[in-house]
Design a protein around this motif. Structure first.
Motif, PDB file in Angstrom:
ATOM      1  N   ALA A  12      23.748  97.169 162.299  1.00  0.00           N
ATOM      2  CA  ALA A  12      22.453  97.724 161.912  1.00  0.00           C
ATOM      3  C   ALA A  12      22.332  99.210 162.255  1.00  0.00           C
ATOM      4  O   ALA A  12      21.842 100.005 161.443  1.00  0.00           O
ATOM      5  N   ALA A  13      22.776  99.586 163.441  1.00  0.00           N
ATOM      6  CA  ALA A  13      22.665 100.987 163.850  1.00  0.00           C
ATOM      7  C   ALA A  13      23.493 101.890 162.939  1.00  0.00           C
ATOM      8  O   ALA A  13      23.053 102.995 162.570  1.00  0.00           O
ATOM      9  N   ASP A  14      24.686 101.434 162.582  1.00  0.00           N
ATOM     10  CA  ASP A  14      25.550 102.225 161.697  1.00  0.00           C
ATOM     11  C   ASP A  14      24.949 102.310 160.294  1.00  0.00           C
ATOM     12  O   ASP A  14      25.020 103.361 159.644  1.00  0.00           O
ATOM     13  N   LEU A  15      24.375 101.208 159.839  1.00  0.00           N
ATOM     14  CA  LEU A  15      23.769 101.198 158.509  1.00  0.00           C
ATOM     15  C   LEU A  15      22.563 102.135 158.462  1.00  0.00           C
ATOM     16  O   LEU A  15      22.358 102.848 157.482  1.00  0.00           O
ATOM     17  N   ARG A  16      21.802 102.162 159.545  1.00  0.00           N
ATOM     18  CA  ARG A  16      20.637 103.048 159.625  1.00  0.00           C
ATOM     19  C   ARG A  16      21.077 104.511 159.598  1.00  0.00           C
ATOM     20  O   ARG A  16      20.503 105.335 158.869  1.00  0.00           O
ATOM     21  N   ALA A  17      22.103 104.837 160.362  1.00  0.00           N
ATOM     22  CA  ALA A  17      22.601 106.216 160.390  1.00  0.00           C
ATOM     23  C   ALA A  17      23.175 106.622 159.037  1.00  0.00           C
ATOM     24  O   ALA A  17      22.982 107.760 158.576  1.00  0.00           O
ATOM     25  N   PHE A  18      23.880 105.699 158.397  1.00  0.00           N
ATOM     26  CA  PHE A  18      24.472 105.957 157.079  1.00  0.00           C
ATOM     27  C   PHE A  18      23.385 106.199 156.036  1.00  0.00           C
ATOM     28  O   PHE A  18      23.440 107.177 155.272  1.00  0.00           O
ATOM     29  N   VAL A  41      16.306  99.366 156.780  1.00  0.00           N
ATOM     30  CA  VAL A  41      17.141  98.511 157.624  1.00  0.00           C
ATOM     31  C   VAL A  41      16.297  97.406 158.264  1.00  0.00           C
ATOM     32  O   VAL A  41      16.761  96.280 158.436  1.00  0.00           O
ATOM     33  N   TRP A  42      15.037  97.717 158.598  1.00  0.00           N
ATOM     34  CA  TRP A  42      14.127  96.674 159.108  1.00  0.00           C
ATOM     35  C   TRP A  42      14.024  95.542 158.093  1.00  0.00           C
ATOM     36  O   TRP A  42      14.120  94.358 158.456  1.00  0.00           O
ATOM     37  N   GLY A  47      16.089  89.930 156.146  1.00  0.00           N
ATOM     38  CA  GLY A  47      16.475  89.172 154.965  1.00  0.00           C
ATOM     39  C   GLY A  47      15.705  89.531 153.718  1.00  0.00           C
ATOM     40  O   GLY A  47      15.853  88.870 152.690  1.00  0.00           O
ATOM     41  N   VAL A  48      14.882  90.595 153.781  1.00  0.00           N
ATOM     42  CA  VAL A  48      14.131  91.040 152.603  1.00  0.00           C
ATOM     43  C   VAL A  48      14.996  92.070 151.887  1.00  0.00           C
ATOM     44  O   VAL A  48      14.711  93.275 151.880  1.00  0.00           O
ATOM     45  N   ASP A  49      16.095  91.590 151.297  1.00  0.00           N
ATOM     46  CA  ASP A  49      17.104  92.497 150.752  1.00  0.00           C
ATOM     47  C   ASP A  49      16.597  93.309 149.570  1.00  0.00           C
ATOM     48  O   ASP A  49      17.099  94.408 149.301  1.00  0.00           O
ATOM     49  N   SER A  50      15.584  92.804 148.852  1.00  0.00           N
ATOM     50  CA  SER A  50      15.038  93.561 147.720  1.00  0.00           C
ATOM     51  C   SER A  50      14.410  94.875 148.175  1.00  0.00           C
ATOM     52  O   SER A  50      14.300  95.820 147.392  1.00  0.00           O
ATOM     53  N   HIS A  51      13.963  94.940 149.430  1.00  0.00           N
ATOM     54  CA  HIS A  51      13.363  96.157 149.974  1.00  0.00           C
ATOM     55  C   HIS A  51      14.231  96.772 151.070  1.00  0.00           C
ATOM     56  O   HIS A  51      13.780  97.640 151.812  1.00  0.00           O
ATOM     57  N   GLY A 125       7.681 100.751 150.096  1.00  0.00           N
ATOM     58  CA  GLY A 125       8.666  99.989 150.844  1.00  0.00           C
ATOM     59  C   GLY A 125       8.059  98.690 151.345  1.00  0.00           C
ATOM     60  O   GLY A 125       7.034  98.225 150.842  1.00  0.00           O
ATOM     61  N   ALA A 126       8.684  98.086 152.365  1.00  0.00           N
ATOM     62  CA  ALA A 126       8.226  96.809 152.902  1.00  0.00           C
ATOM     63  C   ALA A 126       6.977  97.036 153.742  1.00  0.00           C
ATOM     64  O   ALA A 126       7.050  97.564 154.859  1.00  0.00           O
ATOM     65  N   ILE A 127       5.817  96.606 153.228  1.00  0.00           N
ATOM     66  CA  ILE A 127       4.560  96.878 153.921  1.00  0.00           C
ATOM     67  C   ILE A 127       4.482  96.157 155.266  1.00  0.00           C
ATOM     68  O   ILE A 127       3.795  96.591 156.193  1.00  0.00           O
ATOM     69  N   GLY A 128       5.250  95.055 155.394  1.00  0.00           N
ATOM     70  CA  GLY A 128       5.279  94.356 156.673  1.00  0.00           C
ATOM     71  C   GLY A 128       5.755  95.227 157.818  1.00  0.00           C
ATOM     72  O   GLY A 128       5.391  95.000 158.980  1.00  0.00           O
ATOM     73  N   TYR A 129       6.575  96.220 157.517  1.00  0.00           N
ATOM     74  CA  TYR A 129       7.087  97.120 158.550  1.00  0.00           C
ATOM     75  C   TYR A 129       5.953  97.836 159.263  1.00  0.00           C
ATOM     76  O   TYR A 129       5.935  97.927 160.499  1.00  0.00           O
ATOM     77  N   TYR A 130       4.994  98.345 158.509  1.00  0.00           N
ATOM     78  CA  TYR A 130       3.941  99.197 159.083  1.00  0.00           C
ATOM     79  C   TYR A 130       2.963  98.384 159.924  1.00  0.00           C
ATOM     80  O   TYR A 130       2.555  98.824 161.005  1.00  0.00           O
ATOM     81  N   VAL A 131       2.594  97.199 159.454  1.00  0.00           N
ATOM     82  CA  VAL A 131       1.688  96.381 160.264  1.00  0.00           C
ATOM     83  C   VAL A 131       2.421  95.842 161.482  1.00  0.00           C
ATOM     84  O   VAL A 131       1.816  95.638 162.539  1.00  0.00           O
TER      85      VAL A 131
END
Length: 353
Positions: A12-18, A41-42, A47-51, A125-131
């Protein structure tokens, strides 16, 4: 049948940096690139791969075309202590809504409840992230989004309203936080595309043809239908009023007018933060949340069910699993990312299959 290529696993960390490196090369400042990558990445972790990471190529395209403003000048306007509006200046949604979430928390600490609107952003993006970010601070987070009409409306033909999502996050201690994150459509546009590619029939009542006729044929399906018929379309309309109309940036009316500018891509949002401390002992509140979730988990399991789950529980478990073993990236998405990396001069992260 040919074998399906395996997914690539990336820490995850590498994917975020990339992802951040790609977005920065695409024009975003370093901080905004990191924020946007974090949202992707969140979603991918849960598993919300669409976002998830699949959104990076689409955002690079939005930036290249100028639909998203890479150097947006975000401003915050306020006429009352518990309210504010973030004018996003067409900044990517992860940038604008992250600012709004922080502002909502800051104001709610002082006022008990605060709402922050966002106008003129581009794909939230994924609105669940912000809440979830609000819930991480010990507050309850609520969010609405409205965008370009792409969903049917009960009694109308064609795309009439947006597949506007709702998200609610409630902090807990002994359990993963409750996270309800849902669209007002019966089926997501991404799943429509997947069904079309595979030829898989759609569920009854999930989508319609261009003239509004319900269909299960993925080749003829154009627009998703609202969840629960009039209930879903009514929610979408309400979210348009609570976001764009409330902050003076309506989308629906201009989209259906003769004004060419009405078809320009944009989204609006509203985030609400509620501080449990304004209602009593916040520790007692979280303890009661835990007891409530435990009660739900302890209910008798219905025949044929694999358990009783509350919203966000399974996605939190997926995040833990993927955080430990790597985030799977679909072969098609990885090919796209590789092409962009070659073009932009970004080094690929180490992967496993």
């Amino acid at each position: 049948m040919p074998d399906t290529p395996p997914k690539v696993l990336v820490p995850a960390a590498d994917l975020r940096a990339f992802a951040a490196a790609l977005l920065e090369k695409g024009g975003l400042g370093a901080e905004h690139a990191r924020t946007t990558a974090d949202v992707f990445v969140w979603a991918a972790l849960r598993g919300v791969d669409s976002h998830g990471i699949a959104r990076v190529p689409a955002y690079l395209d939005l930036l290249a075309k100028g639909v998203a403003n890479a150097t947006a000048d975000l401003t915050i306007e306020s006429n009352a202590p518990a309210t504010a509006v973030v004018d996003a200046d067409r900044a990517p949604g992860p940038v604008a809504l992250s600012v709004a979430a922080d502002e909502a928390v800051r104001r709610a600490r002082a006022t008990g409840v605060a709402s922050v609107g966002v106008r003129r952003t581009v794909h939230t993006g994924a609105i669940g992230y912000y809440v979830s970010k609000i819930a991480e601070q010990g507050l309850v987070g609520v969010g609405f989004v409205a965008g370009m009409p792409n969903m049917g409306y009960t009694g109308a033909q064609g795309a009439a309203v947006a597949t506007s999502p709702l998200a609610i996050a409630v902090p807990a201690h002994a359990h993963a936080p409750l996270l309800l994150d849902m669209a007002t459509a019966t089926i997501a546009l991404g799943k429509l595309r997947q069904a079309r590619a595979s030829g898989t029939p759609l569920p009854e009542g999930a989508a319609a043809t261009e003239d509004g006729t319900p269909t299960t044929d993925p080749a003829r399906a154009v627009v998703p239908l609202p969840l629960g018929g009039a209930k879903g379309s009514g929610m979408s309309l309400a979210f348009e009023l609570l976001t764009g109309v409330l902050v003076g940036a309506p989308i629906l009316a201009s989209f259906h007018s003769d004004d060419p500018a009405g078809r320009e891509h944009r989204q609006n949002a509203l985030l609400i933060a509620v501080d449990p401390a304004a209602y009593g002992d916040p520790d007692a509140f979280v303890a009661a949340v835990d007891r409530t979730l435990s009660t739900v988990k302890g209910l008798p399991v219905a025949d044929g069910s694999d358990g009783v789950f509350y919203p966000g529980e399974r996605s939190a478990a997926t995040a833990a699993e993927r955080g430990a073993h790597g985030v799977p990236v679909a072969p098609k998405v990885w090919r796209e990312l590789t092409l962009h990396a070659d073009k932009l001069g970004v080094t690929l992260p180490d992967t496993a299959v």
